[in-house]
Design an enzyme around this catalytic site. Structure first.
Site, PDB file in Angstrom:
ATOM      1  CG  ASP A   1      -2.458   9.728   7.398  1.00  0.00           C
ATOM      2  OD1 ASP A   1      -2.533   8.509   7.657  1.00  0.00           O
ATOM      3  OD2 ASP A   1      -2.632  10.202   6.265  1.00  0.00           O
TER       4      ASP A   1
ATOM      5  CD  GLU B   1      -2.996   0.644   2.392  1.00  0.00           C
ATOM      6  OE1 GLU B   1      -4.015  -0.035   2.279  1.00  0.00           O
ATOM      7  OE2 GLU B   1      -2.655   1.169   3.460  1.00  0.00           O
TER       8      GLU B   1
ATOM      9  CE1 TYR C   1      -7.535   0.572   7.058  1.00  0.00           C
ATOM     10  CE2 TYR C   1      -6.352   0.416   4.978  1.00  0.00           C
ATOM     11  CZ  TYR C   1      -6.379   0.736   6.320  1.00  0.00           C
ATOM     12  OH  TYR C   1      -5.244   1.221   6.916  1.00  0.00           O
TER      13      TYR C   1
END
Lengths: 269, 398
Positions: A57, A46, A171
């Site tokens: 993030d 990834e 995911y």
């Protein structure tokens, strides 16, 4: 069958998905990092596309993105990295990006360029299924799996809608929060694996906050088909910026330790 | 109470093609819940009554519409100021924070988080949190905590915690990034109190509704004083909440609506914050709107003398109003803003916030546009006390 489906088809052990930021710390080193991750046993690579405002993030990946941008990384650089890695390996490559990068290039062009470079899947961190109409069309047209996120706050009804539109694998976001290594995998993450498996035949992979061999083993024991490791890899890159040989050596050792933890037969299964 | 007609939000929270909900999946449940709670109170007389009472007895509404005799003579028009500088806390921001904090309390949220640039929204969030009994944490770019140290102290006095943001450009954009990260972490008990008409749906709609009280009052007041609607309304635009608040009730009327963005050191220098005048469509902080970005979509650093306008994006409704040309968008450079800051102080004894001074600067630079009898309303969105030390420093006085 696509490369991603090929990874999950008929396997008995949990797949290891390794993440690094494209262009961190620079293009050539990133290619070597990617190849080291694959060489040591990463099943799916990834690559994060660096963005100026990565709101999903934590600090580790924010700093990596800053390094990549400072080194001049653009989407063209990212596609060049993919082509380079693809030239040596058939491991599936997934891009993790923020939507503005895709939107700015033009959705169709981004997906076409990604496909031409050898990308197998695309995940857009800030795009819920409601906004995904156009990208799903572009993904299908360019034979790219659109990977969608499921969170612990996702209702069962949304989960079904997401699963019905997702490609590749689901995911599952194991934590409430941003990316970054944490001390343990919460029980709620395993509950999410169970909920997801109840509504879809797609493989499910757990990500966010997973870093140690024990953690990946426990994800496997709770039925995850894949486990995604990111910030821990990026940490190793950051700790060894002055010695690339050491960086690659430590990355390979780290991936091998996760690989070993996934291969071990688990009593809990 | 709420504006019913005009340009309302469309399907999936869109203003034309702009807006939307570009957020991580973890936040979707909170946005859907907020959307539902907000549509529940939007026309609920009980909620409206409670908010009205706070606006009247606590915030000091309605604010006056002040005729500026001296400035009118100087500029050759009939100039009025809508005095949002007189709202408790010193800016229009409290209109929104009281509304959202009441809603958050009703939703059972235990904690408020907010971002702030100039500190005005942070102060207004701290005020609302204090009076409604909810703890408040305010994210503020480190650069802004230095530019606006007095506002940091005010927030802390009222019990809020100020968290300096050291990432990115250390200004408003990065404060929003950090607030969003906090919200993802604490989504189950926290309300993110966004301070402008930006962010994912339903924020641009909800904040606009709460700020439209400015335009509704202005409409009534100007009709009483002039017997007609104004010829032009001018407001500064950063995220755009004070502008949309005063514009919205006039969208269907024959009134020139003029938004003024920060041209900073000049559009040509690249050091500005003029998203609508110099940006292109892009997605930041959950919505599609005009954005200052490079060719690859990386968000560009911005500059304005006014910390509250120092932001690369703008509310999606403004993007729609720009494209439709219903609202004109212009810019003012730092130098002219400082001149306007001094002009209004000297002429009228009213020190404007540097943000609001952008609107004054536009009228000063374009005085030719208005005739003697033209009625021009400037939304004086905040008072300039917070900027006095900084301006004194620029003049070498401190």
């Amino acid at each position: 069958m696509g490369r991603i489906a090929g990874v999950f088809k008929g396997r008995s052990s949990t797949a290891l998905i390794g993440f690094t930021v494209a262009g961190d710390p620079d293009k050539d080193t990133c290619v070597r990092i990617a190849r080291a991750l694959i060489h040591a046993g990463t099943d799916i690579l990834e690559l994060g596309v660096p963005f100026s405002d990565p709101v999903a993030d934590g600090p580790t990946i924010q700093r990596a993105g800053d390094r990549a941008l400072a080194a001049g990384t653009t989407p063209d650089t990212v596609f060049a990295i993919v082509r380079d890695v693809r030239g040596h390996s058939d491991v599936p490559i997934v891009l993790l990006t923020y939507f503005n990068t895709v939107f700015r290039r033009g959705i169709e062009k981004f997906y076409r360029d990604a496909c031409a470079a050898g990308v197998d899947g695309i995940l857009i961190a800030d795009m819920p299924v409601e906004e995904s109409g156009e990208v799903l069309v572009a993904a299908k047209k360019n034979a790219i799996d659109q990977i969608l996120l499921v969170a612990r706050t996702t209702s069962d009804e949304r989960l079904r809608t997401i699963a019905a539109n997702a490609g590749g694998f689901l995911y599952l976001v194991s934590v409430l929060g941003v990316t970054g290594a944490r001390s343990g995998v919460p029980q709620a993450a395993f509950d999410l694996v169970r909920r997801a498996k109840a509504v879809t035949d797609l493989p499910v992979a757990l990500g966010f906050g997973i870093s140690t061999p024990d953690q990946v083993a426990s994800c496997a024991a709770h039925g995850a088909d894949g486990v995604i490791v990111g910030s821990a890899i990026v940490d190793l890159v950051e700790q060894n910026l002055k010695d690339h040989a050491m960086m690659l050596h430590r990355l390979e050792g780290y991936i091998a330790s996760l690989r070993a933890a996934l291969q071990e037969p688990s009593g809990e299964r | 109470m709420w504006p019913a007609a005009g340009c309302d939000v469309g399907a999936k929270g869109r203003f034309g093609t702009y807006g939307g909900q570009y957020v991580s999946e973890t936040l979707m449940s909170a946005l859907l819940e907020l959307e539902e709670a907000y549509s529940g109170i939007r026309n609920n007389p009980g909620f409206t009554r409670e908010l009205d009472a706070y606006q009247r007895d606590y915030a000091g509404r309605p604010t006056p519409l002040t005729f500026c005799e001296n400035a009118s003579r100087e500029l050759g028009c009939r100039l009025y100021l809508k005095r949002e500088d007189l709202v408790h806390g010193g800016s229009h921001k409290l209109n929104n924070t009281l509304g959202q904090a009441l809603l958050a309390r009703q939703m059972g949220r235990k904690r408020l988080i907010a971002e702030t640039g100039a500190g005005q929204h942070g102060v207004a969030a701290a005020i609302a949190g204090a009076v409604l009994g909810l703890p408040v944490e305010v994210y503020m770019g480190e650069a802004d905590t230095q530019r606006q140290a007095l506002n940091v102290f005010r927030m802390e006095l009222m019990g809020a915690t100020v968290i300096p943001v050291k990432s990115g450009t250390r200004t408003l954009k990065d404060a929003i990034n950090e607030a969003l990260r906090d919200w993802v972490e604490n989504v189950q008990d926290t309300h993110y109190l966004i301070g402008s008409v930006v962010g994912p749906h339903p924020y641009p709609l909800m904040v606009r509704d709460f700020q439209s009280v400015i335009g509704r009052e202005t409409r009534e007041q100007v009709q009483k004083k002039e017997g007609r609607l104004p010829d032009a309304i001018v407001a500064c635009v950063g995220g755009g909440s004070n502008a949309i608040g005063i514009f919205h009730p006039f969208l269907s009327d024959d009134v020139d609506l003029i938004g003024v963005e920060a041209a900073g050191k000049g559009i040509g220098t690249g050091e500005h914050s003029a998203s609508l005048c110099a940006g292109e469509p892009g997605v930041l902080h959950g919505a599609l709107s005009y954005l200052l970005q490079d060719r690859d979509g990386q968000v560009l650093p911005t500059h304005s003398i006014a910390a509250g306008l120092d932001y690369p994006g703008v509310g999606p409704e403004h993007a729609m109003l720009r494209d439709s040309t219903r609202v004109e968008y212009h810019t003012a450079v730092d130098h002219d803003v400082l001149e306007a800051f001094r002009f209004l102080s000297r002429m009228e004894g009213i020190i404007p916030a540097l943000e609001s001074a952008h609107a004054v600067a536009y009228v000063m630079k374009n005085a030719d546009r208005f005739g003697r009898g033209d009625v021009v309303v400037i939304n004086l969105s905040g008072r300039g006390d917070k900027d006095v030390a900084e301006v004194a420093k620029m003049q070498g006085c401190a």
